[in-house]
Design a protein around this motif. Structure first.
Motif, PDB file in Angstrom:
ATOM      1  N   HIS A  28       0.833  -1.205   0.000  1.00 15.45           N
ATOM      2  CA  HIS A  28       0.000   0.000   0.000  1.00 15.45           C
ATOM      3  C   HIS A  28       0.870   1.259   0.000  1.00 15.45           C
ATOM      4  O   HIS A  28       0.531   2.257  -0.629  1.00 15.45           O
ATOM      5  N   GLU A  52      -6.672   0.168   1.504  1.00 13.67           N
ATOM      6  CA  GLU A  52      -5.814   0.732   2.548  1.00 13.67           C
ATOM      7  C   GLU A  52      -5.180   2.034   2.063  1.00 13.67           C
ATOM      8  O   GLU A  52      -5.162   3.036   2.780  1.00 13.67           O
ATOM      9  N   ARG A 102      -7.761   4.743   1.958  1.00 12.71           N
ATOM     10  CA  ARG A 102      -8.114   5.170   3.323  1.00 12.71           C
ATOM     11  C   ARG A 102      -7.115   6.188   3.842  1.00 12.71           C
ATOM     12  O   ARG A 102      -7.486   7.186   4.485  1.00 12.71           O
ATOM     13  N   VAL A 103      -5.840   5.959   3.550  1.00  6.79           N
ATOM     14  CA  VAL A 103      -4.804   6.885   3.994  1.00  6.79           C
ATOM     15  C   VAL A 103      -4.962   8.225   3.280  1.00  6.79           C
ATOM     16  O   VAL A 103      -4.923   9.289   3.902  1.00  6.79           O
ATOM     17  N   SER A 134      -7.658  10.097   4.840  1.00  8.61           N
ATOM     18  CA  SER A 134      -7.328  10.704   6.131  1.00  8.61           C
ATOM     19  C   SER A 134      -6.506  11.971   5.954  1.00  8.61           C
ATOM     20  O   SER A 134      -6.443  12.810   6.836  1.00  8.61           O
ATOM     21  N   MET A 135      -5.862  12.097   4.794  1.00  9.73           N
ATOM     22  CA  MET A 135      -5.133  13.335   4.482  1.00  9.73           C
ATOM     23  C   MET A 135      -6.042  14.354   3.786  1.00  9.73           C
ATOM     24  O   MET A 135      -5.575  15.408   3.346  1.00  9.73           O
ATOM     25  N   ARG A 138       7.225  20.071  16.404  1.00 12.80           N
ATOM     26  CA  ARG A 138       6.829  19.204  15.297  1.00 12.80           C
ATOM     27  C   ARG A 138       7.164  19.797  13.933  1.00 12.80           C
ATOM     28  O   ARG A 138       7.109  19.123  12.920  1.00 12.80           O
ATOM     29  N   ARG A 178      -7.535  -3.474   9.444  1.00 16.00           N
ATOM     30  CA  ARG A 178      -6.289  -3.052   8.805  1.00 16.00           C
ATOM     31  C   ARG A 178      -6.417  -1.630   8.299  1.00 16.00           C
ATOM     32  O   ARG A 178      -5.490  -0.841   8.407  1.00 16.00           O
ATOM     33  N   GLU A 179      -7.580  -1.309   7.725  1.00 14.52           N
ATOM     34  CA  GLU A 179      -7.765   0.054   7.229  1.00 14.52           C
ATOM     35  C   GLU A 179      -7.609   1.057   8.360  1.00 14.52           C
ATOM     36  O   GLU A 179      -6.945   2.085   8.214  1.00 14.52           O
ATOM     37  N   ARG A 181      -4.014   1.351   9.327  1.00 12.21           N
ATOM     38  CA  ARG A 181      -3.248   2.092   8.315  1.00 12.21           C
ATOM     39  C   ARG A 181      -3.391   3.593   8.508  1.00 12.21           C
ATOM     40  O   ARG A 181      -2.439   4.358   8.356  1.00 12.21           O
ATOM     41  N   VAL A 182      -4.591   4.022   8.860  1.00 14.54           N
ATOM     42  CA  VAL A 182      -4.821   5.444   9.093  1.00 14.54           C
ATOM     43  C   VAL A 182      -4.059   5.906  10.326  1.00 14.54           C
ATOM     44  O   VAL A 182      -3.382   6.946  10.296  1.00 14.54           O
ATOM     45  N   GLU A 210      -1.448   4.657  11.414  1.00 10.16           N
ATOM     46  CA  GLU A 210      -0.045   4.616  11.039  1.00 10.16           C
ATOM     47  C   GLU A 210       0.333   5.894  10.275  1.00 10.16           C
ATOM     48  O   GLU A 210       1.411   6.442  10.472  1.00 10.16           O
ATOM     49  N   SER A 211      -0.571   6.356   9.438  1.00  8.05           N
ATOM     50  CA  SER A 211      -0.271   7.565   8.664  1.00  8.05           C
ATOM     51  C   SER A 211      -0.245   8.800   9.560  1.00  8.05           C
ATOM     52  O   SER A 211       0.319   9.822   9.195  1.00  8.05           O
ATOM     53  N   HIS A 239       1.170   8.569  12.404  1.00  9.77           N
ATOM     54  CA  HIS A 239       2.312   8.264  13.266  1.00  9.77           C
ATOM     55  C   HIS A 239       1.901   8.054  14.714  1.00  9.77           C
ATOM     56  O   HIS A 239       2.668   8.374  15.624  1.00  9.77           O
ATOM     57  N   GLU A 284       6.178  11.659  18.418  1.00  7.67           N
ATOM     58  CA  GLU A 284       6.134  11.212  17.026  1.00  7.67           C
ATOM     59  C   GLU A 284       4.827  11.594  16.340  1.00  7.67           C
ATOM     60  O   GLU A 284       4.753  11.636  15.119  1.00  7.67           O
ATOM     61  N   TRP A 285       3.808  11.821  17.130  1.00  8.86           N
ATOM     62  CA  TRP A 285       2.473  12.012  16.556  1.00  8.86           C
ATOM     63  C   TRP A 285       2.371  13.221  15.625  1.00  8.86           C
ATOM     64  O   TRP A 285       3.022  14.241  15.840  1.00  8.86           O
ATOM     65  N   ASN A 286       1.539  13.089  14.620  1.00  8.39           N
ATOM     66  CA  ASN A 286       1.230  14.224  13.720  1.00  8.39           C
ATOM     67  C   ASN A 286       0.238  15.157  14.398  1.00  8.39           C
ATOM     68  O   ASN A 286      -0.950  15.131  14.105  1.00  8.39           O
TER      69      ASN A 286
END
Lengths: 233, 233
Positions: free
Chosen positions: A9, A49, A52-53, A56-57, A168, B48-49, B52-53, B55-56, B58, B75-77
DNA sequence: ACCCGAAGATAAGTCTGACTTTTAAGTCAC
DNA sequence: GTGACTTAAAAGTCAGACTTATCTTCGGGT
């Protein structure tokens, strides 16, 4: 240099993300899931996936019976480091570089002011070391060495401010400085005035002089803005 | 109030996101995919979706043979609007509110200065209308009406700056102002001095007086910071 | 006793196919 | 033309089988 496998992904994102931020798909464009998974030769689950990312952006919006719609640029999460990287790699790089530099000139002076009252002894030492490193690499086309110390200097200031939001932005500043060094053609050595200013900022922070640290940093970022005006139309 | 269906993965995020930012899972905690999907009663693909979000943003990192690891807060956005909302709803709300207000006090004055030179006639009109609306709702506990105009005022300033990075902070400022009105106990009507300052900023922008707009906005955000010092320890 | 390499186990990653749900759009009666 | 009904297209969901990376452990060699 960067990626290896990191998941399918992610590899899809590496090409789809820049394509969207680069304007290959104008806002309102509709993509369809199974067409995308065909195009990238991945299963639908991997494609979902990735979408989805992107969702989220706020780069796209997925709706039933319609598809995946590309959103207009003002909706995008432009503070997402990944989005920033994609845009800096793309066509509207100059505009992006300018808006980030304006942001820097608002944030960094304030951060430096706070750093003067919050910096630990260790952070003060790091600042001084960086300033020395900048001086040492300021002549003779040692741009890479200069850049490394420059980045670390600004990152330390932002972290030492004690404000997580400022901290950040360290990555953002790093991207801007790197971009300036690598893409913007820098024929000459760094501006000696800028080098001196960094040394003085380190000094001001060490001496807990918030007003001076803020003012000196303002001069640094103003210089960066002016430099941008000269090099970019 | 907000969500309806919006996808299963989003509903998972609505509880898992706040749980992570709220510290229910300390950094380093390891979650396992199938345990999560059991717990939330969703299929692994949906889970998983969601991961993944996260994860994006962080918030977590997913590694084979290990699981989904919660990352440390630095680390977080923290600029992701969703992360901001989650954190504002959680326990470290006061700290979050403070760091966002410090950010405001760095950015908004600069934005106001730029707005003075870039604002369209329509934006000037909006500012004046908002200022009038604030005055009209400044007495007699009409906090909701006041808040709406306050938000629109600041959003307009940020947008009128012409800088996309500033513009994108409109939502953040809205969250901060809303939080201040709703959670921070506001017994009294808004500070009359603040109301006057808003009127004057609208005036300065209309008259293209950048320095004055910047200085007046600085006073507004400084006031917000002081107010925070009084109400929060 | 220590180091290194091979084998095994574990959890994420991937793919596929069948099924469900939402909703835009088209159709028909009135 | 308006409104209710039908249809179909696309995303959403699920379950199961299989693949792959990687941590751990165990055994052999020095």
């Amino acid at each position: 240099m960067t990626a290896q496998v990191r998941g399918l992904h992610a590899r899809v994102l590496d090409t789809l993300g820049p394509a969207i931020t680069g304007g290959d798909y104008p806002p309102g464009s509709v993509l369809r899931m199974d067409e995308l998974s065909k195009e990238f030769e991945v299963s639908r689950s991997v494609m979902r996936e990735a979408v989805r990312v992107l969702e989220s952006m706020h780069l796209v919006e997925s709706r039933r019976r319609v598809g995946v719609t590309v959103l207009p640029a003002p909706e995008w999460n432009v503070y997402d480091p990944q989005v920033i990287r994609w845009r800096l790699a793309g066509a509207d790089r100059p505009r992006q570089l300018r808006s980030l530099t304006v942001l820097r000139s608002a944030v960094e002076p304030a951060a430096a002011g706070l750093a003067a009252t919050h910096a630990t002894a260790e952070q003060c030492a790091t600042l001084t070391e960086c300033a020395i490193g900048m001086v040492a690499n300021s002549r003779g086309r040692q741009l890479e060495g200069y850049l490394l110390h420059d980045i670390e200097f600004h990152r330390t200031i932002l972290r030492a401010s004690g404000n997580e939001m400022f901290a950040r932005l360290g990555d953002v500043v790093a991207e801007v400085l790197t971009g300036r060094t690598h893409h913007q053609v820098m024929f000459e050595d760094p501006d000696p005035a800028a080098v001196t200013l960094h040394v003085k900022v380190a000094e001001a922070v060490r001496e807990r002089d918030a007003a001076r640290a803020e003012q000196l940093t303002r001069e640094i970022t103003l210089g960066a803005l002016e430099e941008l005006d000269v090099l970019a139309p």
